[in-house]
Design a protein around this motif. Structure first.
Motif, PDB file in Angstrom:
ATOM      1  N   ILE A   1      -5.315   9.623  -4.468  1.00 14.00           N
ATOM      2  CA  ILE A   1      -4.295   8.889  -4.034  1.00 14.00           C
ATOM      3  C   ILE A   1      -3.518   9.304  -3.277  1.00 14.00           C
ATOM      4  CG2 ILE A   1      -3.017   6.953  -3.929  1.00 14.00           C
ATOM      5  CD1 ILE A   1      -5.043   6.323  -7.091  1.00 14.00           C
TER       6      ILE A   1
ATOM      7  N   GLY B   1       0.998  -1.178  -0.279  1.00 10.47           N
ATOM      8  CA  GLY B   1      -0.342   0.092  -0.004  1.00 10.47           C
ATOM      9  C   GLY B   1       0.922   1.733   0.263  1.00 10.47           C
ATOM     10  N   GLY B   2       0.253   1.976  -0.781  1.00 10.13           N
ATOM     11  CA  GLY B   2       0.788   3.971   0.000  1.00 10.13           C
ATOM     12  C   GLY B   2       1.849   4.071   0.250  1.00 10.13           C
TER      13      GLY B   2
ATOM     14  N   SER C   1       4.304  -0.395 -11.340  1.00 11.10           N
ATOM     15  CA  SER C   1       2.930  -1.385 -10.882  1.00 11.10           C
ATOM     16  C   SER C   1       2.472  -1.546 -11.994  1.00 11.10           C
ATOM     17  CB  SER C   1       1.982  -0.343  -9.511  1.00 11.10           C
ATOM     18  OG  SER C   1       1.693   1.085 -10.605  1.00 11.10           O
TER      19      SER C   1
ATOM     20  N   ILE D   1      -2.088   1.282  -3.895  1.00 12.43           N
ATOM     21  CA  ILE D   1      -3.087   0.279  -3.528  1.00 12.43           C
ATOM     22  C   ILE D   1      -4.495   0.555  -5.073  1.00 12.43           C
ATOM     23  CG2 ILE D   1      -5.099  -1.173  -2.643  1.00 12.43           C
ATOM     24  CD1 ILE D   1      -3.224  -1.319  -0.999  1.00 12.43           C
ATOM     25  N   GLY D   2      -4.405   2.120  -5.411  1.00  9.32           N
ATOM     26  CA  GLY D   2      -5.853   2.795  -5.627  1.00  9.32           C
ATOM     27  C   GLY D   2      -5.229   2.236  -6.899  1.00  9.32           C
ATOM     28  N   ILE D   3      -4.092   3.072  -7.070  1.00  6.29           N
ATOM     29  CA  ILE D   3      -3.330   3.348  -9.112  1.00  6.29           C
ATOM     30  C   ILE D   3      -3.056   1.252  -9.057  1.00  6.29           C
ATOM     31  CG2 ILE D   3      -1.041   3.162 -10.143  1.00  6.29           C
ATOM     32  CD1 ILE D   3      -2.167   6.278  -9.864  1.00  6.29           C
ATOM     33  N   ASN D   4      -2.773   0.859  -8.104  1.00  9.26           N
ATOM     34  CA  ASN D   4      -2.566  -0.369  -8.635  1.00  9.26           C
ATOM     35  C   ASN D   4      -4.087  -1.328  -9.490  1.00  9.26           C
ATOM     36  OD1 ASN D   4      -0.165  -0.612  -7.947  1.00  9.26           O
ATOM     37  ND2 ASN D   4      -0.934  -1.341  -6.522  1.00  9.26           N
TER      38      ASN D   4
ATOM     39  N   ILE E   1       1.672  -5.555 -13.427  1.00  3.92           N
ATOM     40  CA  ILE E   1       0.950  -5.510 -13.810  1.00  3.92           C
ATOM     41  C   ILE E   1       0.755  -5.620 -15.573  1.00  3.92           C
ATOM     42  CG2 ILE E   1      -1.878  -4.823 -13.293  1.00  3.92           C
ATOM     43  CD1 ILE E   1      -1.098  -3.798 -11.322  1.00  3.92           C
TER      44      ILE E   1
END
Lengths: 182, 188
Positions: free
Chosen positions: A59, A22-23, A89, B59-62, A93
């Motif tokens: 975010i 997480g960020g 990321s 997580i939001g970006i992912n 992905i």
């Protein structure tokens, strides 16, 4: 101070790769790479940016990267910063999208990320210890810190509401205090 | 196809505006997307969350990247990721410009005098909440001696003692946690 656009992209990609679990770890990472190693900003500025990022939509890790990039090199810098955060990321992905759901079911991966969750907690706690003295250093700031801590832990409040309320209260407190001193 | 691209941009643009506070804030929106468009199944959505947790990055970006990719390939993922940062980007730039302009003003200084401890406290409470969730076993909600996850507690203590004493390197802490997690879960 080497703050070419490529350098900004590079540093933020390095930070982006390490944003696991997480960020949340963005604050400790920015502190290490930008405050301590490159001195692009002060610890106080980092905490200011973090506060700003929380009351804006989006975010948090990206918002704070945009602030830090802007500080280093204006709008182009902030574009590079947010690209750098996203790229690792994104690539990860795209390359792994088709196998990722299989990877997730391996026990060894699950266990590693279970451990990383605990690392994230520790990173957050040690970072607070570090930025504490720059932010919490008077009776008023102590009171505010613990009020916010307990109200956020116990009440279902959104962080944005808490940030805006503390901004208002501090604005009023500041002007009353100045009125007394004058 | 163009219609899907536009819809993707529109939906993630909205998530960028309304998902305040951290990656998981975008979750309810993704459930909504699932029920509205059927671009992906609930099962895929659950996978997305797990995948977002193990890939680097917020997580939001992912989730935006993964959803976009699953829906409309690489172009889809570029569109959804760009869309989710559009509004926050513009607002953050406006905000920081205003801040730079007025930062010498007393009122702004007073505000930030309070914002620093407040955001410090928010970070602290996130840390404590995560700690609570990790230490309390997931099927119970109260933290008593009975349902503490002792393996988590052991790892927590093993990590926090050395890392609060030596110079902190975030990557080192992450790696130590991953290795510790594998070791403890395998042998205990």
């Amino acid at each position: 101070m080497n703050n070419s656009l490529f350098e900004i992209l590079k540093i933020f990609s390095i930070i982006g790769i390490q944003l696991l679990g997480g960020g949340y770890v963005i604050v400790p990472l920015l502190k290490k790479y930008l405050v301590e190693e490159r001195k692009w900003m002060s610890e106080e500025e980092l905490v200011n940016f973090y506060a700003m990022s929380q009351c804006l939509p989006g975010i948090i890790a990206c918002n704070i990267a945009i602030c830090a990039g802007y500080k280093a090199r204006g709008i182009l810098g902030s574009i590079m910063a947010v690209l750098g955060i996203i790229l690792p990321s994104f690539i990860c992905i795209i390359l792994l999208a088709n196998v990722l759901s299989a990877i997730v079911s391996y026990n060894i991966i699950k266990n590693a990320f279970w451990g990383i969750r605990i690392s994230v907690i520790i990173l957050i706690l040690v970072t607070i210890k570090d930025i504490w003295s720059k932010s919490v250093n008077s009776k008023y700031t102590y009171l505010l810190f613990f009020t916010v801590l307990f109200s956020f832990l116990l009440l279902p409040l959104s962080p944005a509401v808490i940030i805006i309320l503390s901004a208002l209260i501090s604005l009023i407190y500041g002007s009353i205090k100045r009125g007394k001193n004058a | 196809m163009l219609k899907i691209y536009l819809l993707l941009y529109y939906e993630f643009f909205k998530i960028g505006i309304f998902a305040l506070g951290g990656g998981y804030a975008s979750l309810p929106f993704l459930y909504y997307l699932q029920s509205k468009y059927n671009w992906f199944s609930i099962n895929e959505l659950t996978n997305m969350i797990a995948v977002s947790n193990i890939t680097p990055g917020p997580i939001g970006i992912n989730m935006a990247t993964y959803t976009g990719y699953k829906t409309a390939g690489i172009i889809g993922s570029i569109i959804s990721t760009t869309a989710i940062v559009t509004v926050p980007f513009i607002l953050t730039i406006i905000f920081i410009k205003l801040f730079n302009k007025y930062q010498s003003c007393n009122a702004v200084n007073n505000i930030f005098l309070g914002l620093r401890p407040a955001s410090c406290a928010l970070l602290a409470s996130i840390g404590l909440k995560l700690l609570y969730q990790t230490l309390a076993l997931s099927d119970t909600n109260t933290l008593t001696a009975v349902n503490i996850d002792y393996s988590a507690l052991i790892l927590f203590i093993c990590l926090i003692i050395p890392f609060s004493l030596i110079k902190k390197n975030p990557l080192l802490i992450i790696i130590a946690g991953a290795l510790g997690g594998i070791l403890i879960k395998t042998f205990i």
